[in-house]
Design an enzyme around this catalytic site. Structure first.
Site, mmCIF file in Angstrom:
data_model
loop_
_atom_site.group_PDB
_atom_site.id
_atom_site.type_symbol
_atom_site.label_atom_id
_atom_site.label_comp_id
_atom_site.label_asym_id
_atom_site.label_seq_id
_atom_site.Cartn_x
_atom_site.Cartn_y
_atom_site.Cartn_z
ATOM 1 N N GLU B 60 -37.634 -20.196 -1.440
ATOM 2 C CA GLU B 60 -38.954 -19.230 -1.362
ATOM 3 C C GLU B 60 -38.519 -18.107 -2.531
ATOM 4 O O GLU B 60 -39.345 -17.759 -3.280
ATOM 5 C CB GLU B 60 -39.297 -18.787 0.156
ATOM 6 C CG GLU B 60 -40.033 -20.151 0.771
ATOM 7 C CD GLU B 60 -38.943 -20.958 1.246
ATOM 8 O OE1 GLU B 60 -37.602 -20.406 1.266
ATOM 9 O OE2 GLU B 60 -39.043 -22.212 1.730
ATOM 10 N N HIS B 129 -43.983 -21.957 12.807
ATOM 11 C CA HIS B 129 -45.229 -22.615 12.237
ATOM 12 C C HIS B 129 -46.618 -21.999 12.580
ATOM 13 O O HIS B 129 -47.372 -22.505 12.578
ATOM 14 C CB HIS B 129 -45.163 -24.208 12.321
ATOM 15 C CG HIS B 129 -44.153 -24.713 11.542
ATOM 16 N ND1 HIS B 129 -43.013 -24.780 11.967
ATOM 17 C CD2 HIS B 129 -44.191 -25.460 10.425
ATOM 18 C CE1 HIS B 129 -42.119 -25.437 11.199
ATOM 19 N NE2 HIS B 129 -42.924 -25.910 10.256
#
Lengths: 335, 328
Positions: B60, B129
Site C-alpha cells: 500500500e 476488515h
C-alpha cells in the site's frame, strides 16, 4: 499454467518401519485439516459461520509437515488462512471451530473469528489478516527467545503476496543482522487473491533467492509433499537452534478453492487446477504408504474416521456453545 | 433516470472519467484481472488496457506513493486501497507526503490523486476488515476527505474529485455498495466535495451522519416520525475535511438540538469536531446538550455477530437517542 513445483526434486526418504507411526500421524493431521475445512465450507453455506473465510484445502502438507519439528517453547505466527496451522500445532479443534462460529467457547471468545486464531498457551500467536503484518511480530518473538535464552524459535508463515510489502524486507534484514532464531516459511500458492504472483513480482515466481541477498540460507521445496516439508523444516530448525540465525523455506503449493468463500477463482485455468489437484497430498501420501506397505487400507480408514469424528464433534460443540455475553464486548480492552 | 447501486455508481463515474481524460488511470490490488475485490473496476482491463488498469503488488505504501509521484508529474491516478484496514502502511505517503505537496512547493505543484478506500463494518469482517479510519485523514490539513453515502453522491463526488486539483481520500462504505440503490443520471455531473446536504428536512432536532450511518439515521427519522410524531432533520456530512460548518450550524439554528451519529469510536473523532463546532458557534441556540450515538471505546470490531451488532449503531439505537433528545 503454472506447474512450477514439478521441477522441485523430492527430498524425503522413508526410513523403515519406525516411520509408520509418524507417517500415520502426519496423515491424521492432514485428514483433520481437510475435514475441518470441508466442514467450515458447509457451515458457512448454512450461515453458521459468517464473514470472511479462507480455506486451507490443498496446502495441508505444509502445516502438518512443519509442526513436527517444533517444541512447546517455540512460537508460530501465521497469516489469515490459519485454521490448518492451528490444528497442526495442536490447538483444540472444538475451540478453533467455536471461534469461527463466534461463540463464547472460541479461543478468543468470538472476538477474533476465522482470520485471527490465537492460543498463547500453545505459542500460537495468531492468524493475521493484514498481509505481511505478522512478519515483524515473529521477529520480535524470536528476539525475545534469543534475549531470554529459552532455546525457543519462531516460525512465521506468509504467502507470496506478503513478499512485496516493505515490512518483509525490513524483517529479513533485521533477522539476519541480529541472527534471530526465526524460520521464514513462505507458502507460495502462486496467487495473491486474484492476481498471479508472476504479475506482481519482478524476478518471477521463485521467491527464495531474495533471502540470499540478506545472507539468509534458503531452500525451495514441494509443498504438496509432506515428507519434503518435514525434512526441510527439520534441517532448518536444527540449524536455527544451533545458533546459525534465520533460515528461509519456500514451499510451492496451491489452494484448491478460491481466495475466500466469495471468490470463484475464475482467474485460474482448468488445466492448472487439474494439475495441482492431481498432486493432492491427501491422495498421494496415503497412496505412497500403501505402495510401500507402511499402512493398510484399514489403518488409513481408521485415521480418516477419527479425523471425521473429531470435526463432527467440533461442529456439534460449536452449535451447542452459547454466544458471548453482551458484557464481553467491553472486556479485554485495557489491563 | 437509471437506478444504480453505490458500487455501480463508483464504476460508472470512473469509467466515464477515464474515457474523458487519458491522464486518469487506476492502480491497486486486484483491480485489473479480477476487476477489484468489490468489482469496482470490473471490465476496465478489457476496455482501457494494462497501462491504465494496473494490478499492483500488495504494497500500500507503494500504491499511494507511486500514484502521488505520477500525479505530481501530470497524471490523475486513482489508487484503490482494497480495505481501509490495509491503509496504514500508506499513511506516510498520504499524511506525510501528499497533504504537503501544494503547501511545500509554494503552490507550484499539486497532487491530484484520488485514493478510494472501502471502509466500515456490518459485514462480519471482524478486526481487520471493518475499520473506519477516516478521522486520521480528516485530521490532516491538505487532504480532502469525503464519504458519500448514496449512489448519486458517489458518482457526482467522485467526478468532482477526479477533476479537482487536490488529493482526495474517498471513503466508500462497503455495506452500502450493494445495499443502497438510487437514481443516478447517465451523464457526468459534479457534486461538490466540500458540502454537506440536508437529506431529510425536519424541525425538532438535527442528526448529523455520513456513510452507512446516514441510511440508518434516515431510517430512524422515519421510525420516530411514524411512531412518535418527531420531526428529525437528517444532514449528510458527505465531506469530512473540510467540514461544511455553514450547513451544520444553519441546521442547528433551526432545530436547536443536535445528534451526531457515527460508526467510528467517538473519542477524538469526526463527531467530536462536529460537536465542537456547534459548541463554539451556536451554543446559545441549543435547547439540549449535543448527543452522540457511536460505538463503545473498544478496538473495532468484534467478530461474533451478536457483538458486532452490539458494537454498531443501528436505526433502533438512533431512534432511542432521538426520542431521548426530543424529550428534553
Amino acid at each position: 499454467m503454472n506447474t512450477r513445483a514439478a521441477k522441485a526434486k523430492p527430498k524425503a526418504h522413508v526410513n523403515g518401519a519406525n516411520d509408520k507411526q509418524e507417517f500415520l500421524e502426519l496423515y491424521r493431521q492432514m485428514c483433520l485439516i481437510r475435514q475441518f475445512e470441508e466442514a467450515c465450507g458447509e457451515q458457512y453455506s448454512r450461515g453458521n459461520i459468517r464473514g470472511f473465510l479462507h480455506l486451507y484445502i490443498g496446502q495441508e502438507a505444509i502445516a502438518a509437515g512443519v509442526m513436527r519439528s517444533l517444541r512447546a517453547e517455540d512460537y508460530v505466527v501465521t497469516h489469515y488462512r490459519d485454521h490448518g496451522h492451528a490444528l497442526a500445532r495442536g490447538l483444540d479443534t472444538n475451540r478453533v471451530m467455536a471461534e469461527l462460529f463466534g461463540r463464547a467457547t472460541g479461543l478468543s471468545k468470538g472476538k477474533g473469528g476465522s482470520m485471527h486464531i490465537f492460543d498463547a498457551a500453545k505459542g500460537f500467536m495468531g492468524g493475521h489478516a493484514i498481509v505481511g503484518g505478522q512478519l515483524p511480530l515473529a521477529a520480535g518473538l524470536a528476539l525475545a527467545c534469543q534475549y531470554k535464552g529459552t532455546g525457543g524459535i519462531a516460525v512465521v508463515f506468509f504467502g507470496d503476496g506478503a513478499v512485496n510489502q516493505g515490512v518483509f524486507h525490513e524483517t529479513m534484514n533485521l533477522a539476519a543482522i541480529w541472527d534471530l532464531p526465526l524460520l521464514f516459511f513462505l507458502e507460495n500458492n502462486l496467487y495473491g487473491m486474484g492476481t498471479a504472483a508472476e504479475r506482481t513480482r519482478a524476478g518471477g515466481v521463485d521467491i527464495y533467492p531474495i533471502a540470499g541477498s540478506y545472507g539468509i540460507e534458503a531452500a525451495m521445496i514441494d509443498g504438496m509433499d509432506v515428507l519434503a516439508v518435514r525434512e526441510a523444516t527439520g534441517e532448518a530448525v536444527k540449524k536455527i537452534r544451533a545458533g546459525e540465525g534465520p533460515k528461509f523455506i519456500e514451499a510451492k503449493t496451491y489452494r484448491f478453492h478460491g481466495h475466500s468463500m466469495a471468490d470463484p477463482a475464475r482467474y485460474r485455468d482448468h488445466a492448472e487446477l487439474d494439475y495441482w489437484l492431481s498432486r493432492d497430498p491427501l491422495k498421494s501420501f496415503p497412496k505412497m504408504m500403501l505402495d510401500r506397505e507402511l499402512a493398510t487400507a484399514e489403518e488409513l480408514a481408521v485415521v480418516r474416521k477419527s479425523a471425521d469424528d473429531e470435526v463432527a464433534s467440533a461442529v456439534k460443540f460449536s452449535l451447542e456453545s452459547p454466544p458471548p455475553a453482551k458484557s464481553e464486548l467491553f472486556t479485554d480492552v485495557y489491563a | 433516470m437509471p437506478t444504480m447501486t453505490v458500487i455501480e455508481a463508483v464504476r460508472d463515474a470512473m469509467r466515464g472519467e477515464m474515457r474523458r481524460d487519458p491522464r486518469i488511470f487506476i492502480m491497486g490490488e486486484d483491480v485489473g484481472a479480477r476487476g477489484g475485490v468489490f468489482l469496482a473496476s470490473e471490465g476496465f482491463l478489457q476496455e482501457f488496457g494494462e497501462s491504465r488498469v494496473i494490478d499492483t503488488p500488495l504494497a500500500e505504501s507503494s500504491i499511494v506513493g507511486i500514484a502521488l509521484g505520477a500525479a505530481v508529474n501530470g497524471m490523475r491516478p486513482i489508487a484503490e486501497i482494497q480495505f481501509a484496514d490495509f491503509v496504514w502502511p500508506a499513511i506516510n505517503q498520504l499524511v506525510g507526503e501528499a497533504a504537503r505537496v501544494r503547501y511545500g512547493t509554494g503552490g507550484r505543484k499539486t497532487a491530484p490523486i484520488v485514493v478510494r478506500i472501502p471502509y466500515g463494518g456490518g459485514v462480519r469482517g471482524g478486526l481487520y476488515h471493518s475499520q473506519s479510519p477516516e478521522v486520521i485523514f480528516a485530521h490532516t490539513p491538505g487532504l480532502r476527505v469525503v464519504a458519500p453515502a448514496t449512489p448519486y453522491d458517489a458518482k457526482g463526488m467522485l467526478i468532482s474529485a477526479l477533476r479537482g486539483d487536490d488529493p482526495v481520500v474517498f471513503f466508500e462504505h462497503k455495506r452500502t455498495y450493494r445495499l443502497v440503490r438510487g437514481e443516478v443520471p447517465a451523464d457526468a455531473y459534479m457534486e461538490p466535495c466540500d458540502k454537506a446536504e440536508v437529506k431529510r428536512p425536519g424541525t425538532d432536532l438535527s442528526i448529523f451522519a455520513y456513510g452507512l450511518m446516514l441510511h440508518y439515521a434516515l431510517e430512524a427519522a422515519r421510525l420516530v416520525h411514524e411512531q412518535d410524531g418527531i420531526s428529525a432533520e437528517v444532514v449528510d456530512l458527505r465531506s469530512l475535511r473540510p467540514l461544511d460548518t455553514e450547513t451544520i450550524l444553519d441546521s442547528v439554528r433551526r432545530t436547536s438540538k443536535a445528534l451526531v451519529v457515527q460508526e467510528d469510536t467517538p473519542a477524538v473523532s469526526v463527531g467530536s469536531e462536529v460537536a465542537a463546532v456547534i459548541a463554539e458557534h451556536v451554543f446559545f441556540d441549543l435547547d439540549a446538550p449535543v448527543m452522540r450515538v457511536a460505538p463503545p471505546e473498544i478496538p473495532p470490531m468484534p467478530f461474533s455477530p451478536l457483538q458486532e451488532a452490539a458494537f454498531m449503531p443501528s436505526p433502533e439505537k438512533i431512534a432511542a437517542a432521538i426520542r431521548e433528545l426530543a424529550a428534553i
